[in-house]
Design an enzyme around this catalytic site. Structure first.
Site, mmCIF file in Angstrom:
data_model
loop_
_atom_site.group_PDB
_atom_site.id
_atom_site.type_symbol
_atom_site.label_atom_id
_atom_site.label_comp_id
_atom_site.label_asym_id
_atom_site.label_seq_id
_atom_site.Cartn_x
_atom_site.Cartn_y
_atom_site.Cartn_z
ATOM 1 N N CYS A 52 0.826 -1.214 0.000
ATOM 2 C CA CYS A 52 0.000 0.000 0.000
ATOM 3 C C CYS A 52 0.855 1.257 0.000
ATOM 4 C CB CYS A 52 -0.901 -0.032 1.231
ATOM 5 S SG CYS A 52 -1.747 1.523 1.576
ATOM 6 N N TRP A 85 -7.461 -7.019 6.014
ATOM 7 C CA TRP A 85 -6.078 -7.427 5.810
ATOM 8 C C TRP A 85 -5.759 -8.543 6.815
ATOM 9 C CZ3 TRP A 85 -2.827 -5.158 2.132
ATOM 10 C CH2 TRP A 85 -3.291 -3.979 1.551
ATOM 11 N N TYR A 183 -5.713 6.658 -9.041
ATOM 12 C CA TYR A 183 -6.931 5.897 -8.727
ATOM 13 C C TYR A 183 -8.133 6.460 -9.464
ATOM 14 C CZ TYR A 183 -4.172 3.628 -5.233
ATOM 15 O OH TYR A 183 -3.191 2.885 -4.633
#
Length: 346
Positions: A52, A85, A183
């Site tokens: 990330c 996660w 994005y």
């Protein structure tokens, strides 16, 4: 919605422009013994997936400032499901300090009905097992300002007060047009939204290319917070964003100044030694099934050029750490698998 580290599922809304959900847990850890969450070495654990870019920021700042002994780190694997996660890289699939299998458990320990996505980076209070904050924008700023008593000797000043009036608008530009801009391209829900996002992204990159024509780093001769924030997008650009997010007007390597600048940072201790290219690719190409339904992870691109001479030190002089010093080599738990680095391609 937060398409990078939110775990809620589909990120593309047909016909619409991508909009990031920026509502986070905004509690702060403060250098004040009376604060709800006071600075205290060993009390907090940073949960930060290497895949990330927002979490990668916190890894870099922690390394540069020498906070490894004060703030431990847990690292989930590169992929996740709709729930959370997971700590699938750790023995028995549990974080060795928190004892949990999913980051979701730390969120629910504090907010049993937490309604939003389970995001990284997050800082967890070890004694209670409760999440403190996931406000990635503030976490690195507080590493600089609130944790000074635990920073290493020779740590750089990443957010100099004298430069903040100039830095803050640049931070905003980088976030809205570049960090989030990729994005906006990748998760555009229509051709019109994509083309608009594409133009905005490359207009910003052209602006930054021009800025870096006469200075080594974004604020001059030494690295600052803004360099960390731009780097984590640039290092993912050719391996992921160029193809996966259709950001394909130019590769990063087609920009003379941005490409040299990115290599300069990658070769600086604290930057490239936090980057795991394989985990990065696995995350994007496996998790984003609405963009890549086959979940096939590309083998390339060739990454060996990340280690080629950049010449920016000779051209501009200066020092990445100003009057400070580089951090020492990463601790074993913080070390990237050598097979996942640019060196593996040489």
């Amino acid at each position: 919605m937060d398409a990078e580290h939110d775990t809620k599922g589909s990120y593309v809304t047909k016909g619409q422009e991508f909009n990031r959900d920026t509502n986070y847990i905004t509690d702060r850890i403060l250098d004040d013994p009376q604060a709800e969450w006071p600075v205290e070495a060993g009390r907090y654990r940073l949960i930060a997936a290497r895949a990330c870019p927002w979490a990668n920021r916190t890894m870099i700042a922690r390394r540069l400032l020498g906070l490894e002994d004060a703030i431990s780190i847990g690292m989930p694997g590169p992929t996740h499901d709709k729930r959370s996660w997971t700590f699938d890289l750790d023995p028995d699939g549990r974080d060795p300090v928190l004892g949990i299998e999913r980051l979701q458990q730390a969120y629910f320990a504090r907010f049993p009905d937490y309604p939003r996505g389970i995001t990284v980076p997050a800082i967890v209070d070890v004694p209670s097992g409760k999440v403190v904050t996931n406000d990635y924008n503030q976490i690195t700023l507080d590493f600089s300002a609130q944790w000074r008593g635990f920073q290493r000797e020779g740590a750089p000043d990443l957010y100099p007060e004298a430069l903040r009036a100039e830095m803050d608008p640049l931070i905003k530009l980088i976030f809205t047009e570049v960090n989030n801009g990729v994005y906006r391209c990748g998760f555009a829900g229509s051709q019109e939204a994509y083309e608009k996002a594409f133009d905005r992204l490359f207009t910003a990159l052209d602006t930054l290319e021009d800025r870096l024509a006469d200075r080594r780093f974004l604020m001059g001769d030494a690295i600052t917070e803004v360099d960390i924030r731009l780097f984590t997008t640039l290092v993912r650009f050719d391996p992921v964003y160029y193809s996966h997010f259709k950001c394909n007007r130019n590769r990063l390597s087609d920009f003379e100044n941005l490409w040299g600048y990115a290599r300069d940072l990658y070769q600086t201790p604290g930057f490239g030694d936090t980057v795991d290219f394989e985990q990065i690719k696995e995350h994007y190409y496996i998790v984003h099934t609405d963009i890549n339904p086959t979940q096939i992870v590309p083998i390339g691109p060739d990454l060996s050029d990340w280690l080629s001479p950049h010449g920016r030190d000779e051209r501009f002089g200066g020092s990445p750490f100003g009057t400070g010093t580089p951090p020492e080599a990463p601790l074993p738990h913080d070390t990237v698998d050598p097979a996942h680095t640019a060196a593996a391609w040489t």
